[in-house]
Design an enzyme around this catalytic site. Structure first.
Site, PDB file in Angstrom:
ATOM      1  N   SER A 164       0.832  -1.212   0.000  1.00 40.38           N
ATOM      2  CA  SER A 164       0.000   0.000   0.000  1.00 40.38           C
ATOM      3  C   SER A 164       0.863   1.257   0.000  1.00 40.38           C
ATOM      4  O   SER A 164       0.335   2.361   0.068  1.00 40.38           O
ATOM      5  CB  SER A 164      -0.931   0.001   1.211  1.00 40.38           C
ATOM      6  OG  SER A 164      -0.182  -0.092   2.396  1.00 40.38           O
ATOM      7  N   HIS A 190      -2.064  -2.373  -6.305  1.00 39.56           N
ATOM      8  CA  HIS A 190      -2.588  -2.111  -4.971  1.00 39.56           C
ATOM      9  C   HIS A 190      -4.104  -2.269  -4.962  1.00 39.56           C
ATOM     10  O   HIS A 190      -4.839  -1.394  -5.396  1.00 39.56           O
ATOM     11  CB  HIS A 190      -2.169  -0.703  -4.511  1.00 39.56           C
ATOM     12  CG  HIS A 190      -2.686  -0.342  -3.156  1.00 39.56           C
ATOM     13  ND1 HIS A 190      -3.051   0.940  -2.819  1.00 39.56           N
ATOM     14  CD2 HIS A 190      -2.932  -1.110  -2.058  1.00 39.56           C
ATOM     15  CE1 HIS A 190      -3.488   0.950  -1.577  1.00 39.56           C
ATOM     16  NE2 HIS A 190      -3.426  -0.288  -1.090  1.00 39.56           N
ATOM     17  N   GLU A 217      -4.825   0.310  -7.885  1.00 46.84           N
ATOM     18  CA  GLU A 217      -3.793   1.250  -8.332  1.00 46.84           C
ATOM     19  C   GLU A 217      -2.712   0.445  -9.039  1.00 46.84           C
ATOM     20  O   GLU A 217      -2.177  -0.510  -8.477  1.00 46.84           O
ATOM     21  CB  GLU A 217      -3.169   1.983  -7.129  1.00 46.84           C
ATOM     22  CG  GLU A 217      -4.000   3.117  -6.586  1.00 46.84           C
ATOM     23  CD  GLU A 217      -3.299   3.847  -5.447  1.00 46.84           C
ATOM     24  OE1 GLU A 217      -3.135   5.062  -5.531  1.00 46.84           O
ATOM     25  OE2 GLU A 217      -2.911   3.178  -4.460  1.00 46.84           O
ATOM     26  N   ASN A 276      -3.631   6.665  -0.953  1.00 43.89           N
ATOM     27  CA  ASN A 276      -3.203   6.774   0.446  1.00 43.89           C
ATOM     28  C   ASN A 276      -2.416   8.051   0.721  1.00 43.89           C
ATOM     29  O   ASN A 276      -2.400   8.543   1.846  1.00 43.89           O
ATOM     30  CB  ASN A 276      -2.394   5.542   0.862  1.00 43.89           C
ATOM     31  CG  ASN A 276      -3.293   4.350   1.150  1.00 43.89           C
ATOM     32  OD1 ASN A 276      -4.478   4.516   1.402  1.00 43.89           O
ATOM     33  ND2 ASN A 276      -2.740   3.157   1.093  1.00 43.89           N
TER      34      ASN A 276
END
Length: 283
Positions: free
Chosen positions: A119, A140, A152, A190
């Site tokens: 992540s 991801h 992702e 994130n």
């Protein structure tokens, strides 16, 4: 090359979810973890998820059985030797990940693609531990994998366009939507989400508003489905602290420093839902 068999390293929440969506998309899946109890736990999570789908009439019992039949659980990394594409979803520790890739690099043929479900750790650094950095990519997935639509696709320094295309096609065949991201600390989602959660903790720590009102404000005022502090409890405060520290260390930017309240709660063992107590009490 056509992908037929997908290897998944790690049978935890993310690994089991990836194995499930891959098998549902028609791929043969080899799911590996270090101990049989972890493999069995992962298989049992998949079985429960499929049983729920059958109960809600989202799929037939025969289809659910066929999905399960396509997943082979193992504790042997060598069993991934015949995989066309391997996705790693183990603990977020760089040295452990690199060790797994060094082994996989010896086991798998030169045509096999490697992907990491990290992540936020460096895709480029992991790729450099192998002899195929051009065939190495970040994929991801988001938790829970069977439900969340996004993947992702993270391009490392050496990732070639063929690998990007293959990874995108694989994700789309699993029913996912992709966004392309050039490698940077925490990638795109994130990088935006984690500082927001961290800032919510500063707002709480400084006594600006209560946890309930912070979450209510973001849900009703910003149309978020869950408040940032409740989301932190769901993610796990220890995981969140590790991610915050990665962003802070990688960028060296003081605006990303982890909230002292987060550090204090982790030290106290209040990690959110998994321990029954975080910003809220779940007992």
């Amino acid at each position: 090359m056509a992908i037929k068999t997908v290897g998944v390293v790690g049978a935890g929440t993310m690994g089991a979810g990836i194995a499930q969506v891959a098998a549902k998309a028609g791929y043969d899946v080899v799911m590996r973890d270090v101990a049989d109890e972890f493999v069995q736990r992962g298989m049992s999570v998949i079985e429960k998820n499929l049983a729920r789908d059958v109960k809600k009439e989202r799929m037939s019992r025969a289809d659910a059985d066929a999905v399960l039949a396509r997943i082979k659980g193992t504790t042997e990394l060598a069993d991934l030797s015949g995989c066309d594409f391997v996705i790693e979803a183990i603990i977020e520790k760089m040295e452990l990940k690199k060790e797994v890739y060094r082994e996989l690099d010896k086991i798998c043929g030169p045509a096999t693609y490697f992907a990491t479900n990290t992540s936020g750790l460096s895709v480029t650094e992991m790729a450099a531990a192998t002899s195929r950095p051009n065939k190495f990519i970040g994929m991801h997935f988001f938790n829970p994998v069977p439900v969340m639509k996004l993947v992702e696709i993270i391009k490392g320094a050496e990732t070639d366009e063929d690998t990007v295309s293959v990874a995108e096609e694989l994700a789309r065949s699993m029913g996912k939507e992709c966004i392309r991201v050039n490698e940077a600390p925490l990638f795109a989602v994130n990088r935006i989400l984690v500082p927001m959660i961290n800032e919510a903790m500063f707002v709480l720590m400084e006594g600006v508003a209560s946890a309930e009102d912070i979450d209510k404000g973001m849900m009703l005022g910003a149309n978020h489905p869950i408040g940032p502090l409740a989301l932190a409890d769901l993610i796990g405060l220890d995981t969140l602290l590790m991610v915050c520290e990665t962003l802070y260390t990688e960028t060296g930017d003081s605006k990303y420093r982890p909230c002292p309240l987060l550090r204090k709660m982790v030290r106290a063992g209040h990690l959110g839902r998994k321990t029954g107590r975080g910003f809220y009490n779940y007992n």
